[in-house]
Design a protein around this motif. Sequence first.
Motif, PDB file in Angstrom:
ATOM      1  N   VAL B 634       0.847  -1.203   0.000  1.00  0.00           N
ATOM      2  CA  VAL B 634       0.000   0.000   0.000  1.00  0.00           C
ATOM      3  C   VAL B 634       0.875   1.243   0.000  1.00  0.00           C
ATOM      4  O   VAL B 634       0.689   2.170  -0.798  1.00  0.00           O
ATOM      5  N   VAL B 635       1.868   1.234   0.920  1.00  0.00           N
ATOM      6  CA  VAL B 635       2.756   2.406   1.028  1.00  0.00           C
ATOM      7  C   VAL B 635       3.443   2.655  -0.308  1.00  0.00           C
ATOM      8  O   VAL B 635       3.481   3.787  -0.806  1.00  0.00           O
ATOM      9  N   MET B 636       3.970   1.578  -0.906  1.00  0.00           N
ATOM     10  CA  MET B 636       4.722   1.765  -2.151  1.00  0.00           C
ATOM     11  C   MET B 636       3.812   2.160  -3.303  1.00  0.00           C
ATOM     12  O   MET B 636       4.193   2.961  -4.151  1.00  0.00           O
ATOM     13  N   MET B 637       2.609   1.590  -3.322  1.00  0.00           N
ATOM     14  CA  MET B 637       1.684   1.939  -4.403  1.00  0.00           C
ATOM     15  C   MET B 637       1.280   3.404  -4.300  1.00  0.00           C
ATOM     16  O   MET B 637       1.296   4.143  -5.290  1.00  0.00           O
ATOM     17  N   VAL B 638       0.941   3.828  -3.072  1.00  0.00           N
ATOM     18  CA  VAL B 638       0.523   5.215  -2.873  1.00  0.00           C
ATOM     19  C   VAL B 638       1.666   6.163  -3.219  1.00  0.00           C
ATOM     20  O   VAL B 638       1.488   7.163  -3.917  1.00  0.00           O
ATOM     21  N   GLU B 639       2.869   5.810  -2.754  1.00  0.00           N
ATOM     22  CA  GLU B 639       4.037   6.645  -3.033  1.00  0.00           C
ATOM     23  C   GLU B 639       4.283   6.717  -4.545  1.00  0.00           C
ATOM     24  O   GLU B 639       4.570   7.779  -5.092  1.00  0.00           O
ATOM     25  N   GLY B 640       4.142   5.554  -5.215  1.00  0.00           N
ATOM     26  CA  GLY B 640       4.348   5.506  -6.663  1.00  0.00           C
ATOM     27  C   GLY B 640       3.343   6.373  -7.401  1.00  0.00           C
ATOM     28  O   GLY B 640       3.686   7.101  -8.330  1.00  0.00           O
ATOM     29  N   VAL B 641       2.088   6.318  -6.976  1.00  0.00           N
ATOM     30  CA  VAL B 641       1.038   7.118  -7.621  1.00  0.00           C
ATOM     31  C   VAL B 641       1.300   8.607  -7.387  1.00  0.00           C
ATOM     32  O   VAL B 641       1.213   9.424  -8.312  1.00  0.00           O
ATOM     33  N   LEU B 642       1.652   8.957  -6.142  1.00  0.00           N
ATOM     34  CA  LEU B 642       1.857  10.371  -5.830  1.00  0.00           C
ATOM     35  C   LEU B 642       3.066  10.937  -6.578  1.00  0.00           C
ATOM     36  O   LEU B 642       3.068  12.072  -7.018  1.00  0.00           O
ATOM     37  N   GLU B 643       4.098  10.086  -6.741  1.00  0.00           N
ATOM     38  CA  GLU B 643       5.308  10.557  -7.419  1.00  0.00           C
ATOM     39  C   GLU B 643       5.043  10.878  -8.883  1.00  0.00           C
ATOM     40  O   GLU B 643       5.671  11.743  -9.464  1.00  0.00           O
ATOM     41  N   ARG B 644       4.131  10.166  -9.500  1.00  0.00           N
ATOM     42  CA  ARG B 644       3.874  10.416 -10.929  1.00  0.00           C
ATOM     43  C   ARG B 644       2.468  10.968 -11.146  1.00  0.00           C
ATOM     44  O   ARG B 644       1.819  10.670 -12.144  1.00  0.00           O
ATOM     45  N   ARG B 645       2.013  11.729 -10.191  1.00  0.00           N
ATOM     46  CA  ARG B 645       0.646  12.236 -10.316  1.00  0.00           C
ATOM     47  C   ARG B 645       0.497  13.193 -11.487  1.00  0.00           C
ATOM     48  O   ARG B 645      -0.562  13.289 -12.077  1.00  0.00           O
ATOM     49  N   ARG B 646       1.577  13.917 -11.826  1.00  0.00           N
ATOM     50  CA  ARG B 646       1.456  14.847 -12.949  1.00  0.00           C
ATOM     51  C   ARG B 646       1.261  14.087 -14.269  1.00  0.00           C
ATOM     52  O   ARG B 646       0.393  14.428 -15.059  1.00  0.00           O
ATOM     53  N   GLU B 647       2.076  13.020 -14.450  1.00  0.00           N
ATOM     54  CA  GLU B 647       1.903  12.220 -15.681  1.00  0.00           C
ATOM     55  C   GLU B 647       0.488  11.662 -15.751  1.00  0.00           C
ATOM     56  O   GLU B 647      -0.156  11.677 -16.805  1.00  0.00           O
ATOM     57  N   LEU B 648       0.029  11.147 -14.629  1.00  0.00           N
ATOM     58  CA  LEU B 648      -1.298  10.530 -14.622  1.00  0.00           C
ATOM     59  C   LEU B 648      -2.373  11.576 -14.871  1.00  0.00           C
ATOM     60  O   LEU B 648      -3.338  11.339 -15.607  1.00  0.00           O
ATOM     61  N   ALA B 649      -2.198  12.772 -14.254  1.00  0.00           N
ATOM     62  CA  ALA B 649      -3.196  13.822 -14.432  1.00  0.00           C
ATOM     63  C   ALA B 649      -3.245  14.264 -15.897  1.00  0.00           C
ATOM     64  O   ALA B 649      -4.316  14.540 -16.445  1.00  0.00           O
ATOM     65  N   ILE B 723      -7.398  -0.160  -1.259  1.00  0.00           N
ATOM     66  CA  ILE B 723      -6.932   1.005  -0.485  1.00  0.00           C
ATOM     67  C   ILE B 723      -6.233   2.011  -1.396  1.00  0.00           C
ATOM     68  O   ILE B 723      -6.396   3.223  -1.253  1.00  0.00           O
ATOM     69  N   GLY B 724      -5.429   1.482  -2.337  1.00  0.00           N
ATOM     70  CA  GLY B 724      -4.569   2.363  -3.130  1.00  0.00           C
ATOM     71  C   GLY B 724      -5.281   3.057  -4.283  1.00  0.00           C
ATOM     72  O   GLY B 724      -4.929   4.188  -4.636  1.00  0.00           O
ATOM     73  N   LEU B 725      -6.290   2.408  -4.881  1.00  0.00           N
ATOM     74  CA  LEU B 725      -6.899   2.998  -6.081  1.00  0.00           C
ATOM     75  C   LEU B 725      -7.614   4.329  -5.821  1.00  0.00           C
ATOM     76  O   LEU B 725      -7.580   5.210  -6.679  1.00  0.00           O
ATOM     77  N   PRO B 726      -8.263   4.509  -4.659  1.00  0.00           N
ATOM     78  CA  PRO B 726      -8.850   5.828  -4.414  1.00  0.00           C
ATOM     79  C   PRO B 726      -7.824   6.965  -4.449  1.00  0.00           C
ATOM     80  O   PRO B 726      -8.137   8.086  -4.849  1.00  0.00           O
ATOM     81  N   VAL B 727      -6.587   6.649  -4.047  1.00  0.00           N
ATOM     82  CA  VAL B 727      -5.528   7.675  -4.104  1.00  0.00           C
ATOM     83  C   VAL B 727      -5.284   8.048  -5.560  1.00  0.00           C
ATOM     84  O   VAL B 727      -5.058   9.224  -5.885  1.00  0.00           O
ATOM     85  N   LEU B 728      -5.355   7.057  -6.431  1.00  0.00           N
ATOM     86  CA  LEU B 728      -5.172   7.320  -7.862  1.00  0.00           C
ATOM     87  C   LEU B 728      -6.246   8.299  -8.344  1.00  0.00           C
ATOM     88  O   LEU B 728      -5.964   9.218  -9.121  1.00  0.00           O
ATOM     89  N   GLY B 729      -7.467   8.092  -7.857  1.00  0.00           N
ATOM     90  CA  GLY B 729      -8.560   8.982  -8.246  1.00  0.00           C
ATOM     91  C   GLY B 729      -8.255  10.430  -7.908  1.00  0.00           C
ATOM     92  O   GLY B 729      -8.558  11.345  -8.680  1.00  0.00           O
ATOM     93  N   ARG B 730      -7.632  10.655  -6.748  1.00  0.00           N
ATOM     94  CA  ARG B 730      -7.296  12.026  -6.357  1.00  0.00           C
ATOM     95  C   ARG B 730      -6.087  12.541  -7.131  1.00  0.00           C
ATOM     96  O   ARG B 730      -5.970  13.726  -7.409  1.00  0.00           O
ATOM     97  N   ALA B 731      -5.173  11.615  -7.469  1.00  0.00           N
ATOM     98  CA  ALA B 731      -3.932  12.037  -8.121  1.00  0.00           C
ATOM     99  C   ALA B 731      -4.165  12.546  -9.533  1.00  0.00           C
ATOM    100  O   ALA B 731      -3.355  13.293 -10.069  1.00  0.00           O
ATOM    101  N   ILE B 732      -5.274  12.131 -10.177  1.00  0.00           N
ATOM    102  CA  ILE B 732      -5.478  12.559 -11.575  1.00  0.00           C
ATOM    103  C   ILE B 732      -6.322  13.828 -11.648  1.00  0.00           C
ATOM    104  O   ILE B 732      -6.805  14.189 -12.704  1.00  0.00           O
ATOM    105  N   GLY B 733      -6.473  14.506 -10.509  1.00  0.00           N
ATOM    106  CA  GLY B 733      -7.218  15.766 -10.500  1.00  0.00           C
ATOM    107  C   GLY B 733      -6.487  16.859 -11.272  1.00  0.00           C
ATOM    108  O   GLY B 733      -5.266  16.825 -11.445  1.00  0.00           O
ATOM    109  N   ALA B 734      -7.255  17.838 -11.756  1.00  0.00           N
ATOM    110  CA  ALA B 734      -6.681  18.900 -12.608  1.00  0.00           C
ATOM    111  C   ALA B 734      -5.654  19.745 -11.865  1.00  0.00           C
ATOM    112  O   ALA B 734      -4.787  20.360 -12.488  1.00  0.00           O
ATOM    113  N   GLU B 735      -5.736  19.767 -10.503  1.00  0.00           N
ATOM    114  CA  GLU B 735      -4.779  20.598  -9.757  1.00  0.00           C
ATOM    115  C   GLU B 735      -3.344  20.119  -9.979  1.00  0.00           C
ATOM    116  O   GLU B 735      -2.395  20.881  -9.820  1.00  0.00           O
TER     117      GLU B 735
END
Lengths: 221, 740
Positions: B634-649, B723-735
């Motif tokens: 979970v920690v690594m997935m969340v960290e991975g998503v947050l680190e590349r949130r711009r690409e995903l967004a 647990i981790g996928l909801p974080v992805l939902g927030r990471a792809i926000g326009a902000e």
Amino acid sequence: MLHVTGIRKRFGQTIALDGASLDVSPGEVVAVVGPSGSGKSTLLHCAAGILRPDGGEVAFDGRRIDALGEGDRSRLRRTSFGFVFQFGQLVPELTAAENIALPMMLGGARRRAALAEARRWLALLDRREVAGKRPGDLSGGEGQRVAVARALVHRPRLVFADEPTGSLDSLSGEHVMDILVRLAGDDGAGVVIVTHDPRVAAYAQRDVTVRDGRVVTPVAA
Amino acid sequence: MIGLAVSLLVGGGRRAAVRLALIVGGVAMGIVFLLGALAIGPARDRADARVTERHSPAGALPSDSRPALLWAAFQTTPTSVDGRDLEVLEVGATGPGAPAPLGAERVPAPGEVFVSPALDRLLRSDAGRVYRLRFPGRVDGTLGRAVLHDPDELVAMVGMPSAALDGATRITSWAAAGRAEADQNGGNTFNRRLVYLLVAVAVLVPIAVFVAASTRLGAAAREQRFAAMRLVGATPRQVAGGAAAEAAAAGLAGGVLGLVLALGLRTRAADVSIAGYSTFPADLSPPVWQVAAVLAATPGLAAAAALVSMRRIAVTPLGVRRRGSAGRPSAWRLIPLGLSWAELAVAVQLGDTLTEDGKLAALGVGFAGAILGIVVAGPWLVGALAGAVARVARRPGTLIAGRRLQAAPTTAFRAIGGAVLGVFAATAVLVYLPSHDHWSNGEAHVPSSVAAPVADAYVQVFRDGAPYARVHALARRLARLPGVEDVAAAADTRQGRALFAGCAEASRVLRVRVHCPARGVLADRSLGRRAGEPLTLRGARTSVGGILPTSAVSIVVPRGAVPAPPHPSVFLLATDGSLAAAQRVRAAVTASGLYGDVETAADEARFVPAPDPLRRQAELVLALMLSIAGCSLVVMMVEGVLERRRELAILAAAGTRPGSLRSAAALEILVPLGVASVASCVVGVLVTATLLRVRGIGLVIPWQALAELLAASALVGAAVLAIGLPVLGRAIGAENLRTE
């Protein structure tokens, strides 16, 4: 083609847009300029259907897109719009060709056909040799060329570019803008460029200045 | 620099505080898991030591004439209550001043009974009231931890007159009796040590991964800060030192918090059933030196993890750049795994020339080598697999997942490594234990539960020098008990168990219709006798007059066919089938002063098979380990998503379906986890098969248990995604599209 009329957008207590309007015709290149924090990017995000405005209207080809659901707006962006950003738009683990092929694959194209089209675009950019390279192995200019190709490969009607040359030196920036404007023009696509660089704005047929969330120059088609 | 790092850590505003809280919380969780795992072994040892002392305390010297406690374990009928084992201790005092028994404040007077808290609760409950029939004396005290294995154990201490305790152990002082050595169960020691070794090695790795992953939380923001420090003149060494100091401080805080949490959670953890019973909270504490070592090692581990992560990046005044990867992992990485296997193969060849300790060392080295081999070979497997997935991918999500895994197979394997090692260790335990059981049971199927009794109640008495009058008195007493309808005497003969009874009586106690022959006896079919065949029974000539319709006894001897023995040793009883009748029978046998074996249908119906303690402990620890591995994922997935949130967004802004991004994230977890788990399971079976050969034990593969294990691994992956996928939902926000 695109009509943005009196849109408003707030983020908490901050008013980002306060009645901004913008029109873009087919094949037209429009530069959105203004100081930092004026609301340029928010205007672009609302116009492209990335954000839903709190008020006002956004219409594309006569269809209100601000009233569409997230799924329909995503489909519209995928099929009718292209995007170029300042950085971070390429998936670092995919090769240049795969990055370009991605929008077509997302649209349901077969992988082999999408990759063939991507290679054709790289040839068009005279960058055939970077097909198998990953973004980390490309120079900034090459990366932005690939990004332009990715934005145009599915033949969008409108391209949105947010500071597309912001991370490039002036020569690379000019090359990227040449390609973007030329190739978009070849397909008759409109281009909306957000920039605060006058040299980039010079590629546009028309400037729109945003200040404090309002468009302060006349909206003329 | 260290002071600056610590002040940045604690004074960096709200975001820094949240990051610090996450790191400290993550480390604390890891410490709680680790201390919990370390406490299980000593808890078991302490409990076993008390049972050993209870069963075999050292007696006083004959010359010691001080007043003594008479302590008799195993002298009464071992029996059961409510489907569980009940142990009865008989104690008495030779005079005033005798030492108090273990777990009691005084010696119970004759007629008094002290009971364990669990037995006390049972006897007081409405459902358990019937068992009070077993304790005709006064229940007048509660036994403490010193004499109990665990809080759920059913033990009764019965006060007896000293004259009735012939042969009991004389104890004049518990100090003189000495503390018994824990774990005297010899043959099982090797198993326990081996299982503990496997589990300890398998637990440490995922905990280390989790602690290291926790200290990497918010790494991107921290790296930006380091770049800013470089801009104002900090050297790379200073930045690395600051990173290490920061991680060590967070590790220390997390370690202390983890210790406090572990102590606070001890009572609740003690209630968790380990091997079918809970634990005394006082038992559930690892040795102090282990706690100190954990607390000392945590900051060091955190600092080391920070330094290793700093080596992967170049912090320049203009920003942070990832260093080029060391290239794709090659198949050479399979060599350590092969070497560990070779070491085990050599141990197989050496076989019995090795001592038990030598075997343990060889197996430990081989097993640890296999774990190291999996860690080294894992990235190669992930890389090869990812390449194959990317080559055949037709969907964007699959392509992105494949390419991401291919680009960083080592990182990907690190994320799943804990779970994969857990599967490996669990496979080893799950294969080893049934193989060992099968071997020790002589290749024969041994049922785990006691066979149903042959009648409503079955009593076998062992006179052991007691007068025959007691046996006859017991027979009379049994016949008079309320609820007992018939008592038929039987005896053990060379032909088996012979029931001497009239046919009507035999029909009643055996619960089948018995037709007596005109001449001879009835023989059970399993004796292989035919009707009319001559038979010598108790020295008298007779013949087989018919075949018995039941195998409950070997032979039914109708009255007069052969003289009944004067002193029967077995009684078959017909009762009204009630639980109360069963308890009265047991109480009567206990009160007779004879050592007896009692089985009653009413009690057997309530029989609860005892779980295999080693297996249960191993399963518990391995479940714990999979949980830790899940937390790391979970920690690594969340960290991975947050680190590349711009690409995903940006991908989302360009119209990529959120489902495609979710499927890419899911595949990045599930594909390597699934394939590596299966591979790990296969390696686990192969290594354990070799390990078993070293001990000369045949392989038994528990297919169902292994399938359940792989399902558990998949479940961990699914929970991580939930647990981790909801974080992805927030990471792809326009902000996240904004250019900072």
